[in-house]
Write an enzyme that holds these catalytic residues in place. Structure first.
Site, PDB file in Angstrom:
ATOM      1  N   GLY A  34       0.831  -1.208   0.000  1.00  0.00           N
ATOM      2  CA  GLY A  34       0.000   0.000   0.000  1.00  0.00           C
ATOM      3  C   GLY A  34       0.857   1.247   0.000  1.00  0.00           C
ATOM      4  O   GLY A  34       2.096   1.169   0.110  1.00  0.00           O
ATOM      5  N   GLY A  39      -0.388   2.600   6.534  1.00  0.00           N
ATOM      6  CA  GLY A  39      -0.449   1.876   7.800  1.00  0.00           C
ATOM      7  C   GLY A  39       0.058   0.440   7.736  1.00  0.00           C
ATOM      8  O   GLY A  39      -0.233  -0.358   8.623  1.00  0.00           O
ATOM      9  N   SER A  41       3.115  -0.759   8.177  1.00  0.00           N
ATOM     10  CA  SER A  41       4.028  -1.086   9.261  1.00  0.00           C
ATOM     11  C   SER A  41       3.252  -1.225  10.581  1.00  0.00           C
ATOM     12  O   SER A  41       3.415  -2.221  11.308  1.00  0.00           O
ATOM     13  CB  SER A  41       5.084  -0.002   9.360  1.00  0.00           C
ATOM     14  OG  SER A  41       6.121  -0.416  10.185  1.00  0.00           O
ATOM     15  N   SER A 108       5.900  -1.765  -2.224  1.00  0.00           N
ATOM     16  CA  SER A 108       5.842  -2.728  -3.350  1.00  0.00           C
ATOM     17  C   SER A 108       4.741  -2.345  -4.342  1.00  0.00           C
ATOM     18  O   SER A 108       3.743  -3.058  -4.475  1.00  0.00           O
ATOM     19  CB  SER A 108       5.659  -4.163  -2.842  1.00  0.00           C
ATOM     20  OG  SER A 108       4.618  -4.287  -1.884  1.00  0.00           O
TER      21      SER A 108
END
Lengths: 203, 203
Positions: A34, A39, A41, A108
């Site tokens: 994302g 959010g 992590s 990613s």
């Protein structure tokens, strides 16, 4: 010396199945993807805590332990970003083979890169979790001040600003972090793992 | 949905110490080094079996799972060999951080490369195991027929023939595989891990 220690073994390496049996759960990679600030992590840490509390063996791969270590010789060119994700995918595969529930928290942004990782492991071992949050909300949060720098031009090629984010087409899970509290997001992941039989349901 | 699942957590990622506690033992990398045919792979498998039988969480990194995966874009130049060992070292570090007893089985002929890995992890987390065996015995065993090819010139730069092997100066363990049976060699490693408190002694 040493002869007193009684050692017995069968031929060959310990298998993935044996390691999973020792740990009491299946292994897979929870691939959080994302925008920056969505959010990933925070959610991965919350999920890891919840799993740890149930005795699940986990490991988080993130910028902290990968960028400064294994991938410290990679820059931010398109080629290097691809290699960055490939290496993370290969390491995730090793962790899955080791029986560990691996969690990864990287933007990613490219579908091809994520699909390459999906193909590295067996069916059901890649759980793509789209951590969905509107760009405006990510930019409002801007925890590292990166959007500000991207808007001012100080950072080039920033995902969502002047570089694309290719949202997953068929992710195993979509978590909308701008629509529910962290507790519910984490519970959604745990619930999925229970329902699909990766981990045991709690009594 | 999901709200029924009770989730609690403290701030931050699960720590190495928490993961070690869950597993019931310390983590480290058992770095087996030695000539081709010295018995690194055989010994690492025997040690892994013995550890597994005691409920120790292990993982072996070797040519099978590393050369064809993470390091499949590396060749055999001096630079690539260096990078090969560096990546294996960094991945070992991640496994140690994950609370796993990691075992590696690579010739890793250069002292500098092995010392780099030693410096990556904390004191006591790198256990260098010199799998010692005379060149003549390795060549007699020649399990993969590589010495034959090296002698005929079919393979260039083969460790022990036309490339150096730099024996460890201060390894944690020296295992002489041409002087004792495999059982005793494995027992020697297990004994070391017990004595140094990495794993519990068996009752």
């Amino acid at each position: 010396m040493g002869k007193a220690t009684n050692i017995t073994w069968h031929e060959g390496k310990v298998t993935k199945e044996e390691r999973q049996k020792l740990k009491g759960h299946k292994s897979a990679v929870l691939w959080f993807t994302g925008l920056s600030g969505a959010g990933k992590s925070t959610l991965s840490v919350a999920v890891e805590q919840a799993l740890y509390n149930r005795g699940i063996h986990t490991y988080i791969l993130d910028g902290d332990n990968v960028r400064h270590g294994l991938n410290n010789n990679l820059g931010f060119s398109h080629e290097d970003r691809k290699e960055n994700i490939r290496r993370i995918g290969e390491v995730s595969k090793l962790f899955v083979d080791a029986g560990i529930m691996a969690l990864t928290a990287f933007i990613s942004p490219y579908r091809d890169d994520r699909d390459l990782v999906r193909r590295l492991v067996k069916d059901g071992e890649f759980i793509e979790i789209y951590v969905k949050c509107s760009l405006s909300e990510c930019e409002r949060r801007d925890p590292k001040g990166l959007y500000k720098k991207a808007r001012s031009g100080e950072i080039k090629g920033f995902t969502g600003i002047d570089a694309p984010y290719e949202a997953p087409k068929h992710p195993e899970l979509v978590i909308e972090t701008d629509r529910q509290p962290l507790e519910d997001s984490a519970a959604q992941v745990i619930h999925y793992l229970e329902e699909k039989g990766y981990i045991k349901k709690q009594a």
